[in-house]
Scaffold this motif. Structure first.
Motif, PDB file in Angstrom:
ATOM      1  N   PHE A 171     109.864  53.195  28.395  1.00  0.00           N
ATOM      2  CA  PHE A 171     108.572  53.196  29.084  1.00  0.00           C
ATOM      3  C   PHE A 171     107.563  52.213  28.493  1.00  0.00           C
ATOM      4  CE2 PHE A 171     110.399  57.330  30.060  1.00  0.00           C
ATOM      5  CZ  PHE A 171     110.226  57.373  31.431  1.00  0.00           C
ATOM      6  N   ARG A 172     107.802  51.770  27.268  1.00  0.00           N
ATOM      7  CA  ARG A 172     106.938  50.774  26.634  1.00  0.00           C
ATOM      8  C   ARG A 172     105.465  51.203  26.642  1.00  0.00           C
ATOM      9  NH1 ARG A 172     109.591  44.880  28.104  1.00  0.00           N
ATOM     10  NH2 ARG A 172     111.739  45.502  27.686  1.00  0.00           N
ATOM     11  N   GLU A 173     105.239  52.399  26.244  1.00  0.00           N
ATOM     12  CA  GLU A 173     103.881  52.923  26.172  1.00  0.00           C
ATOM     13  C   GLU A 173     103.447  52.956  24.709  1.00  0.00           C
ATOM     14  OE1 GLU A 173     102.784  56.369  28.646  1.00  0.00           O
ATOM     15  OE2 GLU A 173     102.133  57.295  26.763  1.00  0.00           O
ATOM     16  N   PHE A 174     102.254  52.440  24.446  1.00  0.00           N
ATOM     17  CA  PHE A 174     101.782  52.384  23.071  1.00  0.00           C
ATOM     18  C   PHE A 174     100.262  52.471  23.035  1.00  0.00           C
ATOM     19  CE2 PHE A 174      99.909  48.173  23.218  1.00  0.00           C
ATOM     20  CZ  PHE A 174     100.567  47.580  24.285  1.00  0.00           C
ATOM     21  N   ARG A 175      99.760  52.822  21.875  1.00  0.00           N
ATOM     22  CA  ARG A 175      98.315  52.795  21.629  1.00  0.00           C
ATOM     23  C   ARG A 175      97.955  51.433  21.107  1.00  0.00           C
ATOM     24  NH1 ARG A 175      95.128  57.107  18.064  1.00  0.00           N
ATOM     25  NH2 ARG A 175      93.211  56.654  19.134  1.00  0.00           N
ATOM     26  N   GLU A 176      96.939  50.824  21.669  1.00  0.00           N
ATOM     27  CA  GLU A 176      96.546  49.481  21.244  1.00  0.00           C
ATOM     28  C   GLU A 176      95.933  49.555  19.846  1.00  0.00           C
ATOM     29  OE1 GLU A 176      93.539  47.560  23.565  1.00  0.00           O
ATOM     30  OE2 GLU A 176      94.462  45.599  23.242  1.00  0.00           O
ATOM     31  N   ALA A 177      96.626  48.980  18.878  1.00  0.00           N
ATOM     32  CA  ALA A 177      96.206  49.082  17.482  1.00  0.00           C
ATOM     33  C   ALA A 177      95.553  47.819  16.959  1.00  0.00           C
ATOM     34  CB  ALA A 177      97.409  49.423  16.599  1.00  0.00           C
ATOM     35  N   SER A 178      95.796  46.696  17.641  1.00  0.00           N
ATOM     36  CA  SER A 178      95.274  45.432  17.118  1.00  0.00           C
ATOM     37  C   SER A 178      95.374  44.338  18.170  1.00  0.00           C
ATOM     38  CB  SER A 178      96.058  45.011  15.867  1.00  0.00           C
ATOM     39  OG  SER A 178      97.395  44.683  16.227  1.00  0.00           O
ATOM     40  N   ASP A 179      94.893  43.183  17.784  1.00  0.00           N
ATOM     41  CA  ASP A 179      95.043  41.961  18.585  1.00  0.00           C
ATOM     42  C   ASP A 179      96.440  41.427  18.320  1.00  0.00           C
ATOM     43  OD1 ASP A 179      95.047  39.382  19.575  1.00  0.00           O
ATOM     44  OD2 ASP A 179      93.421  38.645  18.311  1.00  0.00           O
ATOM     45  N   LEU A 180      97.348  41.711  19.240  1.00  0.00           N
ATOM     46  CA  LEU A 180      98.729  41.247  19.148  1.00  0.00           C
ATOM     47  C   LEU A 180      99.138  40.750  20.514  1.00  0.00           C
ATOM     48  CD1 LEU A 180     101.440  40.973  17.634  1.00  0.00           C
ATOM     49  CD2 LEU A 180     101.933  43.337  18.306  1.00  0.00           C
TER      50      LEU A 180
END
Length: 349
Positions: A166-175
């Motif tokens: 599902f490629r779900e993630f919390r945005e942790a940084s500028d990547l």
């Protein structure tokens, strides 16, 4: 904004190498088209799994095609398709008569009652000739070491099936994938000044970004370049060396032989403890690909490897991230618009 009041994160659907246009704060979910530069093209070729279904034959002037939704991609994975390195269907082992003894030993580990046969079908699907060849190459043909890393990779894949699918993630940084070099290797850019969450919460985002980089690799390309811009590093968000070691473990196993080079820019003295904690654990084969450089020196090397438009983009971003006049919100607006996340879901703060 990052104020004192707490707000419930909003999931934002991201399609076609784009993101929620312009608005990066909590907002109504929306779908946007890719922020593609004039010379770029993404072509959806179909495939057995979202991880392996995109190919990018460099970037040209045609970006009318968009991938299907995640649901459609998962439906595709349930149909018959050729064996792919990241496919989610059964492993096919045709043509074994041409395999080396080392290759046969690795492939056999997931069969019958062998060592890795108990793993899920999803996990064992990663045991392809392509992946086994990369593992054997990385570890100099040493079957024992290669088998151990293969096991690490397949177990990790089984544990992270939801993330991979599902490629779900919390945005942790500028990547972001900021472009590709002159032969099509994707370039991942990470800026420490724009870090939002502790490094222990950033692995999912990095994994998804690497999967996206693999998606857009043209035929014949299998590696990517990483830029870690450490200017403005927030020490309090990076006190845990275990987070770096977790990323290293994924790079050494699941993404074995996917790194072309890693540029680490402007490491502050205060962060030397992280380097000292991690560097002794980095394999020699990986150390040879890592360069600790000042920003200007790194830009010179990147200029030699990239077309003018990609280099100018990197040059602009590196300098903007050092501009004290630009707020986090202004910088975040730029990186949010450039994030290429095909079929991914970001959970924004």
């Amino acid at each position: 904004h990052f104020g004192s009041s707490r707000r419930t994160p909003q999931r934002v659907r991201v399609d076609a190498m784009g993101c929620s246009k312009g608005k990066f704060a909590i907002a109504k979910p929306q779908t946007s088209s890719v922020q593609v530069h004039p010379s770029e093209k993404v072509v959806w070729t179909g495939g057995a799994c979202p991880e392996a279904s995109l190919k990018k034959s460099h970037f040209d002037n045609n970006f009318g095609m968009q991938p299907p939704s995640i649901a459609a991609s998962i439906a595709l994975s349930r149909g018959k398709a050729p064996s792919l390195p990241l496919a989610s269907g059964p492993v096919a082992h045709e043509g074994q008569e041409n395999d080396s003894d080392e290759m046969r030993q690795l492939l056999s580990l997931v069969e019958s009652n062998n060592r890795l046969a108990h793993l899920s079908t999803f996990a064992k699907a990663y045991c392809s000739r392509d992946f086994c060849a990369r593992i054997l190459h990385k570890y100099g043909g040493d079957v024992r070491r290669s088998a151990a890393k293969l096991e690490t990779a397949l177990v990790w894949r089984q544990q992270h099936e939801k993330l991979i699918t599902f490629r779900e993630f919390r945005e942790a940084s500028d990547l972001r994938i900021i472009g590709s070099d002159s032969i099509g290797r994707p370039i991942l850019y990470h800026c420490a000044r724009n870090q939002l969450l502790p490094n222990s919460q950033g692995l999912d985002q990095y994994v998804v970004c690497m999967l996206q980089a693999i998606d857009i690799m043209p035929a014949g390309v299998s590696k990517m370049t990483h830029i870690w811009d450490m200017h403005g590093l927030k020490i309090m968000l990076n006190l845990n060396p275990a987070a770096v070691l977790a990323l290293l473990s994924v790079l050494e196993a699941y993404f074995a032989e996917r790194m072309h080079q890693l540029f680490v820019l402007d490491v502050p003295r205060a962060a030397q403890f992280l380097v000292d904690a991690v560097w002794p654990l980095v394999p020699e084969s990986t150390r040879r690909k890592v360069a600790f450089l000042q920003a200007d020196a790194a830009l010179l090397r990147l200029e030699a490897d990239c077309e003018a438009d990609v280099f100018n983009r990197i040059h602009t971003v590196v300098h903007e991230n050092r501009d004290p006049r630009l707020s986090l919100e202004q910088r975040r607006r730029v990186w949010s618009q450039q994030l290429p996340m095909v079929g991914a879901t970001r959970v924004q703060l």
